[in-house]
Enzyme design. Sequence first.
Site, mmCIF file in Angstrom:
data_model
loop_
_atom_site.group_PDB
_atom_site.id
_atom_site.type_symbol
_atom_site.label_atom_id
_atom_site.label_comp_id
_atom_site.label_asym_id
_atom_site.label_seq_id
_atom_site.Cartn_x
_atom_site.Cartn_y
_atom_site.Cartn_z
ATOM 1 N N GLU A 143 -2.271 0.429 -8.351
ATOM 2 C CA GLU A 143 -1.003 -0.043 -8.005
ATOM 3 C C GLU A 143 -0.044 1.291 -9.274
ATOM 4 O O GLU A 143 1.452 0.679 -8.978
ATOM 5 C CB GLU A 143 -0.544 -0.775 -7.749
ATOM 6 C CG GLU A 143 -1.177 -1.842 -6.802
ATOM 7 C CD GLU A 143 0.096 -3.155 -5.958
ATOM 8 O OE1 GLU A 143 1.709 -3.206 -6.654
ATOM 9 O OE2 GLU A 143 -0.616 -4.208 -5.165
ATOM 10 N N GLU A 190 -6.877 -7.224 -2.999
ATOM 11 C CA GLU A 190 -6.202 -7.507 -2.845
ATOM 12 C C GLU A 190 -5.374 -7.613 -1.734
ATOM 13 O O GLU A 190 -5.217 -7.112 -0.955
ATOM 14 C CB GLU A 190 -4.636 -7.403 -3.991
ATOM 15 C CG GLU A 190 -4.493 -7.385 -5.720
ATOM 16 C CD GLU A 190 -3.769 -7.235 -6.125
ATOM 17 O OE1 GLU A 190 -2.495 -8.501 -5.337
ATOM 18 O OE2 GLU A 190 -3.343 -7.296 -7.129
#
Length: 438
Positions: A124, A235
Site C-alpha cells: 500500500e 487483504e
Amino acid sequence: MKASLLALLGGASAALAQVRGFNYASQGQDYNGFASQFKTAAALAGADDFTSARLYTMIQDGTTDTVIDAIQAAIDTKTTLLLGLWASSPQDTFNNELTALKSAIQQYGSAFADLVVGISVGSEDLYRISPIGIAQGSGVGQTPDVLVDYIGQVRDIIKGTALASKPVGHVDTWNVFTNSSNAEVISNCDFLGLDEYPYYQTADDNPIGNAGDLFFEAYDKVANVAGGRPIWVTESGWPTSGPVSGEAVASVDNAETYWQDVACELEHRGIDFWWYILADAGATPSFGVSNNGVPLYNLACNATSGHTSNSTSSTSTTSSAAANSSSTATASGSQTSSTLNGTATSAIGGSGSSGTATAAGSAITSTVVATASAGSTASASGTGFSFATGGSSGGSSAGESGTATSTGANAVYTGAASKVEGSIAGLVIVAGVAAFAL
C-alpha cells in the site's frame, strides 16, 4: 471410473492448488508466536486448508536486519509464505530488508524456498501517497519510480538462488492500480496483490448487502489493467466490532455474511487469498475471525454461498434434462485469475435419454462437465487440456453406451472401458458418464 479420473487429475492438483491463509504482523512476534498462530490457522474449524502466511517484512521485530522468526516457524509447521519487504523507506533502510532476504536464502535454502509462493515488494505504498491516503493520514508511502527500482533490486538478489523462479510483485489498493500514473509498477510485476475493504468505501453505497458487489467490481477493475497478470487478494475482511463506516456496520453477523459472499466466492473461483486477519483482540475496528483458536462465526462455505458476479470475466451455463429427453449446454468465458478460465459447460440427461455437451477453450484452466446415462455423447477441444469420457459406468444401467471425443494440444480420451490416455497441461473436462461429480 471416478477413482481413476481423480487419480488422473491428482498430478495437476498440486500445481493448481489454491493458496489460502491470513496476514501476520511482525510487531511483538517471535518464533513461538508465529508457530502458534500458524498451527491455529491450519486447524481452524470450518476454514479448510488455511495454511499460508502473508508477511509484511523480512526483518525480525527489534532487530536491524535479522531474518524474521516466521521463516523457521513456517518451515516447522509446513506453512507456505507470501514474503514481504517493507518498501516505504529510503534506500539505506530498504537495504536491511535485502540483507534479511539474502540471509534467509543462505540460512534455510530449499526448505525455505519450497514454501515461498511469491515475494511482495511493498504494501500500500502508492495508496499512502495518494490523495485519499494523505487525507486519511496513512503515513509515509513510496513513489512509483522507487518501487520499480526496489523490485529490480529484489530480482537481482534472487537471481541464481533457490528463489529465482518465484514471482515478484507489489501489494496495493484497487484505486491506485487503476491510476495510469502507476502503470510502470504494474508492468514490472509478475502478480498484483489486491487489498480491498468495502467497509472503508464510505464514498460508495457500502452496506453489507452491497459489499460483495463492491469487492468484485474493484477486482474486475484491477483485472482490466493487469495485463493478464494474476491478481492475488492479499487483504480483505469485515470487522466484528468497531464504528459505523459510511453505511457499513461492524458486527459478527455482517462479518459472517462478508466471509460467505467474498471469501467463499474467492475459494469457489480458485483465487489465491490471504484474509485479514486470524485474530486481533482489542483492536478497533476488530477484523479477527477467531479468539483463542475458536471461530467467531461460521467459516464453512455454505452450498449456496458466494457472490454471483455480473461481470463478463467468467460464464458458466448448466442445462438439465429429465428422462427420455435430450440436453445440450454450451458456455464460454475468459477469466484469467480463476480455475474457471475459458469455458464451462454442463449437460445432464436421465436414464434412457441422450445428453450432448461440447466445449472449446484456449485458456489453461477451464472446466467442462457433461453427464448423461444412455447414449451419451461428450466432446471437448482446447489448446490447454481437453478431457472426454463416455461409457456404461459410474451408475449407468447395463446395456447403456456412450461415446467421447477429445481434441487439442493435450487431449485425454476415456471410452467405455475407462481407458485413460494423454497428459495434463491445463484443465478442460468433459464427462459423459452418469453419476460422476468433480
